[in-house]
Design a protein around this motif. Structure first.
Motif, PDB file in Angstrom:
ATOM      1  N   SER A 154      -2.492 -21.454 -68.117  1.00 23.88           N
ATOM      2  CA  SER A 154      -1.450 -22.467 -67.949  1.00 23.88           C
ATOM      3  C   SER A 154      -0.206 -22.068 -68.724  1.00 23.88           C
ATOM      4  O   SER A 154      -0.296 -21.678 -69.891  1.00 23.88           O
ATOM      5  N   PHE A 155       0.950 -22.161 -68.085  1.00 20.09           N
ATOM      6  CA  PHE A 155       2.202 -21.893 -68.784  1.00 20.09           C
ATOM      7  C   PHE A 155       2.538 -23.079 -69.689  1.00 20.09           C
ATOM      8  O   PHE A 155       2.121 -24.215 -69.434  1.00 20.09           O
ATOM      9  N   ASP A 156       3.327 -22.783 -70.742  1.00 20.85           N
ATOM     10  CA  ASP A 156       3.758 -23.840 -71.661  1.00 20.85           C
ATOM     11  C   ASP A 156       4.588 -24.891 -70.928  1.00 20.85           C
ATOM     12  O   ASP A 156       5.177 -24.611 -69.887  1.00 20.85           O
ATOM     13  N   HIS A 157       4.645 -26.082 -71.501  1.00 20.23           N
ATOM     14  CA  HIS A 157       5.477 -27.188 -71.007  1.00 20.23           C
ATOM     15  C   HIS A 157       5.115 -27.599 -69.585  1.00 20.23           C
ATOM     16  O   HIS A 157       5.994 -28.035 -68.825  1.00 20.23           O
ATOM     17  N   ASN A 158       3.835 -27.413 -69.218  1.00 21.00           N
ATOM     18  CA  ASN A 158       3.388 -27.814 -67.881  1.00 21.00           C
ATOM     19  C   ASN A 158       4.224 -27.175 -66.762  1.00 21.00           C
ATOM     20  O   ASN A 158       4.470 -27.766 -65.716  1.00 21.00           O
ATOM     21  N   ALA A 159       4.648 -25.918 -67.022  1.00 20.00           N
ATOM     22  CA  ALA A 159       5.515 -25.244 -66.044  1.00 20.00           C
ATOM     23  C   ALA A 159       4.729 -24.764 -64.837  1.00 20.00           C
ATOM     24  O   ALA A 159       5.307 -24.550 -63.764  1.00 20.00           O
ATOM     25  N   GLY A 160       3.415 -24.603 -64.992  1.00 23.85           N
ATOM     26  CA  GLY A 160       2.630 -24.136 -63.856  1.00 23.85           C
ATOM     27  C   GLY A 160       1.405 -23.373 -64.316  1.00 23.85           C
ATOM     28  O   GLY A 160       1.003 -23.470 -65.484  1.00 23.85           O
ATOM     29  N   THR A 161       0.804 -22.613 -63.378  1.00 18.04           N
ATOM     30  CA  THR A 161      -0.434 -21.899 -63.680  1.00 18.04           C
ATOM     31  C   THR A 161      -0.392 -20.495 -63.063  1.00 18.04           C
ATOM     32  O   THR A 161       0.364 -20.229 -62.123  1.00 18.04           O
ATOM     33  N   LEU A 162      -1.238 -19.635 -63.612  1.00 21.48           N
ATOM     34  CA  LEU A 162      -1.362 -18.269 -63.080  1.00 21.48           C
ATOM     35  C   LEU A 162      -2.833 -17.916 -63.034  1.00 21.48           C
ATOM     36  O   LEU A 162      -3.532 -18.016 -64.051  1.00 21.48           O
ATOM     37  N   ARG A 163      -3.328 -17.574 -61.857  1.00 22.91           N
ATOM     38  CA  ARG A 163      -4.725 -17.130 -61.727  1.00 22.91           C
ATOM     39  C   ARG A 163      -4.742 -15.607 -61.703  1.00 22.91           C
ATOM     40  O   ARG A 163      -4.047 -14.973 -60.896  1.00 22.91           O
ATOM     41  N   VAL A 164      -5.566 -15.040 -62.575  1.00 28.28           N
ATOM     42  CA  VAL A 164      -5.632 -13.581 -62.694  1.00 28.28           C
ATOM     43  C   VAL A 164      -6.735 -13.071 -61.770  1.00 28.28           C
ATOM     44  O   VAL A 164      -7.922 -13.161 -62.084  1.00 28.28           O
ATOM     45  N   ILE A 165      -6.334 -12.569 -60.595  1.00 27.30           N
ATOM     46  CA  ILE A 165      -7.317 -12.028 -59.653  1.00 27.30           C
ATOM     47  C   ILE A 165      -7.712 -10.619 -60.077  1.00 27.30           C
ATOM     48  O   ILE A 165      -8.887 -10.272 -60.115  1.00 27.30           O
ATOM     49  N   ALA A 166      -6.705  -9.809 -60.410  1.00 21.39           N
ATOM     50  CA  ALA A 166      -6.959  -8.445 -60.874  1.00 21.39           C
ATOM     51  C   ALA A 166      -6.027  -8.133 -62.034  1.00 21.39           C
ATOM     52  O   ALA A 166      -4.949  -8.712 -62.144  1.00 21.39           O
ATOM     53  N   GLY A 167      -6.446  -7.192 -62.872  1.00 21.26           N
ATOM     54  CA  GLY A 167      -5.633  -6.811 -64.009  1.00 21.26           C
ATOM     55  C   GLY A 167      -5.696  -7.864 -65.083  1.00 21.26           C
ATOM     56  O   GLY A 167      -6.706  -8.558 -65.228  1.00 21.26           O
ATOM     57  N   GLU A 168      -4.600  -8.025 -65.837  1.00 19.99           N
ATOM     58  CA  GLU A 168      -4.625  -9.023 -66.898  1.00 19.99           C
ATOM     59  C   GLU A 168      -3.283  -9.710 -67.035  1.00 19.99           C
ATOM     60  O   GLU A 168      -2.265  -9.262 -66.528  1.00 19.99           O
ATOM     61  N   PHE A 169      -3.350 -10.862 -67.701  1.00 21.35           N
ATOM     62  CA  PHE A 169      -2.139 -11.599 -68.056  1.00 21.35           C
ATOM     63  C   PHE A 169      -2.398 -12.243 -69.414  1.00 21.35           C
ATOM     64  O   PHE A 169      -3.392 -12.964 -69.589  1.00 21.35           O
ATOM     65  N   GLN A 170      -1.517 -11.977 -70.360  1.00 23.19           N
ATOM     66  CA  GLN A 170      -1.683 -12.500 -71.731  1.00 23.19           C
ATOM     67  C   GLN A 170      -3.117 -12.288 -72.234  1.00 23.19           C
ATOM     68  O   GLN A 170      -3.762 -13.204 -72.756  1.00 23.19           O
ATOM     69  N   ASN A 171      -3.608 -11.057 -72.040  1.00 23.25           N
ATOM     70  CA  ASN A 171      -4.938 -10.634 -72.517  1.00 23.25           C
ATOM     71  C   ASN A 171      -6.115 -11.319 -71.820  1.00 23.25           C
ATOM     72  O   ASN A 171      -7.256 -11.161 -72.243  1.00 23.25           O
ATOM     73  N   ILE A 172      -5.845 -12.081 -70.760  1.00 25.47           N
ATOM     74  CA  ILE A 172      -6.934 -12.623 -69.944  1.00 25.47           C
ATOM     75  C   ILE A 172      -7.145 -11.668 -68.771  1.00 25.47           C
ATOM     76  O   ILE A 172      -6.210 -11.389 -68.019  1.00 25.47           O
ATOM     77  N   ARG A 173      -8.363 -11.190 -68.623  1.00 29.07           N
ATOM     78  CA  ARG A 173      -8.647 -10.217 -67.555  1.00 29.07           C
ATOM     79  C   ARG A 173      -9.207 -10.889 -66.308  1.00 29.07           C
ATOM     80  O   ARG A 173     -10.033 -11.791 -66.383  1.00 29.07           O
TER      81      ARG A 173
END
Ligand code: MN
Length: 285
Positions: A154-173
């Motif tokens: 979840s992005f800060d300030h309820n800006a939205g969401t990101l699902r990590v299908i492949a690779g990583e985002f902010q150390n979430i794989r």
């Protein structure tokens, strides 16, 4: 942080049918953007389209693939897959099938039982991902990646969401196993919010808007069925959502090898394409 600028914007309004089940807009293809989009070869955006209930199978009958991977992301509806190795399965909203065709598979892709029997809306993306030459003739592989197994950030300030299908985002794989470094993110931004995305310099980066409307880097406006390909330089993209927006982010290390394709085969040389056609006719898939 340096801004990653848009290299070009592509939009596609005309649809064509893939089989009798998938009205798609072809957003890009290696025909004209092979090197620029590597390791991504092609992206078809199917629907959203409404279907009535039926007793018939709608979709694409048995066909081969060799030399790459097909990644199917379902947003609405359900899709059933069946192949000559005995693999079969249905995926629904939020699910992803990552199929490595590699040396060859024969499969059919049809509407799932819910869409068939109850009717409804179909919306999905099929992305073709290239394989390096050394892996093009490896064994086929399936990854059925269910919605529940895809981590959501979840992005800060309820800006939205990101699902990590492949690779990583902010150390979430994400769960997908890939042959070359790839990030594939399913991103939702709420209306009126901004998010910043960080990318690796030198990687291919593209953003496809499925629904909604965004500004990119406080300038270019992108809406449904439009996609931006970015310069390799720079590392930061700022997105501002005018409406609730769903977008797909593609990010990958380019594979610097020749691309020679014909229909369902994508290899490195004409000789390999002829061999694929010969093997297919000989029933070797
Ligand atoms: Mn296929």
């Amino acid at each position: 942080m340096t801004t990653k600028h848009i290299a070009q914007v592509e939009r596609e309004n005309s649809r064509h049918w893939v089989g009798d089940g998938f009205p798609v807009r072809n957003m890009f293809s290696y025909d004209n953007l092979g090197a620029e989009l590597s390791p991504f070869l092609l992206l078809d955006y199917a629907g959203p389209a409404d279907f009535d209930p039926t007793t018939k199978s709608r979709g694409v009958g048995a066909h081969p693939h060799r030399g790459f991977e097909t990644v199917t992301i379902v947003y609405q509806g359900d899709v059933t897959h069946r192949d000559n190795a005995g693999n079969a399965g249905t995926i629904g909203p939020g699910d992803v099938q990552w199929m490595t065709a590699a040396k060859g598979i024969l499969h059919e892709e049809i509407h799932g039982p819910i869409l068939k029997e109850q009717g409804g809306t179909l919306e999905m993306v099929q992305l073709w991902v290239n394989l390096p030459a050394q892996d093009k003739m490896s064994a086929p592989r399936y990854q059925d990646i269910l919605n529940v197994n895809i981590p959501t950030v979840s992005f800060d300030h309820n800006a939205g969401t990101l699902r990590v299908i492949a690779g990583e985002f902010q150390n979430i794989r994400g769960p997908a196993k890939t042959f070359t470094p790839i990030e594939l993110w399913d991103v939702r931004i709420h209306a009126g919010h901004d998010i910043d995305l960080q990318f690796k310099t030198g990687f291919t980066t593209a953003i496809l808007v499925l629904s909604g409307k965004i500004n990119v880097n406080d300038r270019s406006e992108l809406q449904s069925a439009e996609f931006a390909l970015f310069e390799r330089e720079g590392d930061t993209v700022r997105l501002h959502a005018h409406d609730d927006t769903t977008l797909l982010v593609l990010h990958g290390e380019p594979i610097d090898e020749p691309i020679v394709g014909q229909g369902p085969f994508v290899m490195n040389t004409q000789e390999e394409i002829r061999q694929a056609a010969t093997d297919f006719k000989a029933g070797l898939f």
